[in-house]
Design a protein around this motif. Structure first.
Motif, PDB file in Angstrom:
ATOM      1  N   THR A 115       0.808  -1.222   0.000  1.00 57.37           N
ATOM      2  CA  THR A 115       0.000   0.000   0.000  1.00 57.37           C
ATOM      3  C   THR A 115       0.837   1.267   0.000  1.00 57.37           C
ATOM      4  N   GLY A 116       2.114   1.141   0.354  1.00 59.84           N
ATOM      5  CA  GLY A 116       2.951   2.320   0.482  1.00 59.84           C
ATOM      6  C   GLY A 116       2.661   3.117   1.737  1.00 59.84           C
ATOM      7  N   SER A 117       1.899   2.504   2.648  1.00 60.23           N
ATOM      8  CA  SER A 117       1.526   3.190   3.889  1.00 60.23           C
ATOM      9  C   SER A 117       1.685   2.253   5.070  1.00 60.23           C
ATOM     10  N   GLU A 118       1.823   2.848   6.228  1.00 60.19           N
ATOM     11  CA  GLU A 118       1.894   2.074   7.462  1.00 60.19           C
ATOM     12  C   GLU A 118       0.557   2.204   8.190  1.00 60.19           C
ATOM     13  N   LEU A 119      -0.170   1.104   8.308  1.00 59.95           N
ATOM     14  CA  LEU A 119      -1.469   1.096   8.964  1.00 59.95           C
ATOM     15  C   LEU A 119      -1.285   0.708  10.429  1.00 59.95           C
ATOM     16  N   VAL A 120      -1.646   1.608  11.327  1.00 54.14           N
ATOM     17  CA  VAL A 120      -1.370   1.413  12.749  1.00 54.14           C
ATOM     18  C   VAL A 120      -2.636   1.646  13.567  1.00 54.14           C
ATOM     19  N   VAL A 121      -2.957   0.691  14.449  1.00 55.29           N
ATOM     20  CA  VAL A 121      -4.069   0.878  15.383  1.00 55.29           C
ATOM     21  C   VAL A 121      -3.630   1.882  16.454  1.00 55.29           C
ATOM     22  N   LYS A 122      -4.337   2.997  16.532  1.00 56.43           N
ATOM     23  CA  LYS A 122      -4.000   4.052  17.487  1.00 56.43           C
ATOM     24  C   LYS A 122      -4.820   3.975  18.766  1.00 56.43           C
ATOM     25  N   HIS A 123      -6.029   3.391  18.651  1.00 54.34           N
ATOM     26  CA  HIS A 123      -6.917   3.388  19.816  1.00 54.34           C
ATOM     27  C   HIS A 123      -8.021   2.354  19.571  1.00 54.34           C
ATOM     28  N   ALA A 124      -8.522   1.760  20.641  1.00 56.71           N
ATOM     29  CA  ALA A 124      -9.672   0.862  20.568  1.00 56.71           C
ATOM     30  C   ALA A 124     -10.673   1.254  21.637  1.00 56.71           C
ATOM     31  N   VAL A 125     -11.945   1.158  21.287  1.00 49.89           N
ATOM     32  CA  VAL A 125     -13.030   1.433  22.236  1.00 49.89           C
ATOM     33  C   VAL A 125     -13.875   0.174  22.373  1.00 49.89           C
ATOM     34  N   VAL A 126     -14.117  -0.235  23.602  1.00 47.79           N
ATOM     35  CA  VAL A 126     -14.881  -1.453  23.891  1.00 47.79           C
ATOM     36  C   VAL A 126     -15.950  -1.141  24.935  1.00 47.79           C
ATOM     37  N   ASN A 127     -16.916  -2.022  25.073  1.00 49.18           N
ATOM     38  CA  ASN A 127     -17.960  -1.838  26.084  1.00 49.18           C
ATOM     39  C   ASN A 127     -17.536  -2.368  27.451  1.00 49.18           C
ATOM     40  N   ASN A 128     -16.702  -3.423  27.446  1.00 53.73           N
ATOM     41  CA  ASN A 128     -16.314  -4.071  28.697  1.00 53.73           C
ATOM     42  C   ASN A 128     -14.798  -3.969  28.884  1.00 53.73           C
ATOM     43  N   LEU A 129     -14.379  -3.068  29.743  1.00 51.52           N
ATOM     44  CA  LEU A 129     -12.942  -2.864  29.948  1.00 51.52           C
ATOM     45  C   LEU A 129     -12.305  -3.957  30.795  1.00 51.52           C
ATOM     46  N   THR A 130     -13.097  -4.724  31.527  1.00 52.03           N
ATOM     47  CA  THR A 130     -12.543  -5.746  32.423  1.00 52.03           C
ATOM     48  C   THR A 130     -12.264  -7.065  31.713  1.00 52.03           C
ATOM     49  N   LYS A 131     -12.782  -7.237  30.516  1.00 52.43           N
ATOM     50  CA  LYS A 131     -12.584  -8.486  29.789  1.00 52.43           C
ATOM     51  C   LYS A 131     -11.117  -8.659  29.397  1.00 52.43           C
ATOM     52  N   GLU A 132     -10.594  -9.865  29.612  1.00 49.50           N
ATOM     53  CA  GLU A 132      -9.196 -10.135  29.250  1.00 49.50           C
ATOM     54  C   GLU A 132      -9.090 -10.341  27.745  1.00 49.50           C
ATOM     55  N   ARG A 133      -8.112  -9.695  27.138  1.00 47.97           N
ATOM     56  CA  ARG A 133      -7.920  -9.789  25.695  1.00 47.97           C
ATOM     57  C   ARG A 133      -6.489 -10.217  25.406  1.00 47.97           C
TER      58      ARG A 133
END
Length: 428
Positions: A32-50
């Protein structure tokens, strides 16, 4: 070029998206000629282990952390809700952020509105993962059939129903036991209504119909028949005639000069020799018939973490290319036209019909008279003993319209000692 991604949802698909982005970063950058980077994630349950990915970005539960972040250029929505997802996607588009979603229910119901908002704001809105998981059917329809006229798009587009039917046919499980197995393996929800009653396939068929024929049907425009009344005896009888039974979504041109569109989801009999009959378990397959190309079939996993995530990545890389060329804002599908929906008298097919009658003299004569009155003839007929001691008549008909079958159904409902147990179309 560094492209920031904001992710709504870190469930099965969201986790898969992060994994692929991190594991294949170098390859994606080269293509793609670009660097795709996850900057932030939003979830409903912050206590869930990922687990399963490198947590090198913040995870919060506030949508504004993504929507107001100038470093985020693309929003990926894989939350699985409808109203909340609609609100988030709409805000993202107005904030001039590109959007990728896998939300079939939302796109089927409000996709046209969101597409217009995306165009007005010169941003991309892509949703390849909304239909058939890892199969790139939407991009195929929008790019590879631009010079061809599609006459039919049909297929197995719900993995849960296909898994259940496979278990019933191959392992001789009852519907109830096959459903329980699907739930144990994670292929079916605790409430499987959307899958087994055909609604999930109907939402996908709405999107397919838009891409194939340029129309925007609603759920009310689709004839929907689920598989909850299908029995193992029906499957056995179909097999004795050389057919498998699959839940299909079918949108096709019908009527004089193919000037109407028939859109339906229902179980169909498929010849054992047809490729769709060999699509088993949770896999999906979509057939496309074009006047020039003939018939093609795309086959693959209809769900799952990485297959669906791969379709999301396909959309992300296409957005990256549009950003590099400064050509965003083009609709995923720009094909629009006005075509009438088919009337019952225009929808023809051969039929598999199962009738139970009282085991009395003249019963068979009454049944044949009902079909003759509707001008429907048999190509095959088999009589066996039903479980309740009555006669079970299994028939295959010559082509007949839905209007003719409706007449037969009405007559049988008003007849004594005759009951319609099943009626399915035969796919050809």
């Amino acid at each position: 070029m560094n492209i920031g991604i904001g992710l709504f949802g870190l469930g099965t698909v969201g986790t898969g998206v992060v994994k692929i982005l991190q594991d294949n970063a170098e390859q994606i950058s080269k293509r793609t000629g670009s660097e795709l980077v996850v900057k932030h994630a939003v979830v409903n349950n912050l206590t869930k282990e990922r687990t399963g990915f490198i947590k090198n970005f913040p995870i919060t539960d506030d949508a504004e952390d993504i929507l107001t972040n100038p470093e985020i250029h693309i929003v990926v929505e894989v939350m699985g809700t409808v109203d909340q997802a609609y609100d988030i996607i709409k805000k993202a588009l107005f904030a001039k952020k590109h959007v990728v979603t896998a939300n079939k229910d939302l796109i089927a119901n409000r996709g046209q509105e969101l597409v217009k908002i995306a165009e007005q704001n010169d941003v991309d809105l892509f949703f390849e993962a909304a239909v058939a998981g890892g199969i790139p059917i939407l991009r195929t329809l929008s790019q590879s059939f631009t010079a061809d006229e599609i006459t039919r798009v049909a297929g197995i587009i719900n993995g849960t129903s296909n898994f259940i039917l496979t278990q019933m046919a191959n392992n001789h499980l009852s519907y109830t036991n096959a459903l329980h197995l699907a739930q144990e393996k994670g292929f079916a929800e605790s409430d499987p209504t959307n899958d087994v009653e055909g609604f999930d396939a109907a939402f996908k068929l709405i999107i397919l119909s838009n891409f194939a024929f340029g129309i925007q049907p609603s759920l009310n425009d689709i004839s929907i028949k689920g598989m909850t009344n299908l029995t193992d005896t029906d499957i056995s009888d179909a097999g004795s005639f050389g057919y498998a039974i699959k839940l299909l979504g079918v949108a096709e041109r019908v009527g004089d000069e193919n000037q109407a569109i028939s859109i339906a989801v229902s179980p169909h009999l498929i010849p054992f020799t047809h490729p769709l009959a060999t699509v088993n378990n949770e896999n999906n397959a979509v057939l496309v018939n074009g006047e020039s190309v003939g018939e093609i079939m795309l086959y693959g996993p209809g769900a799952g973490e990485l297959p669906t995530a791969n379709s999301v990545l396909s959309d992300l890389t296409n957005i990256a290319k549009d950003m590099a060329l400064n050509t965003p804002g083009r609709p995923f599908n720009s094909f629009n036209q006005s075509i009438d929906l088919a009337k019952p008298s225009q929808r023809f097919a051969r039929r598999f019909v199962v009738i139970e009658v009282d085991d009395t003299p003249g019963a068979m004569y009454s049944v044949t008279g009902i079909f003759a009155a509707a001008k429907v003839s048999f190509s095959d007929l088999k009589q066996t003993l039903a479980t309740n001691g009555n006669a079970r008549l299994v028939t295959l008909t010559h082509p007949a319209s839905d209007a003719q079958l409706n007449l037969i159904k009405t007559t049988i409902r008003n007849a004594d000692g005759i009951n319609l147990r099943a009626e399915y179309k035969i796919f050809s």
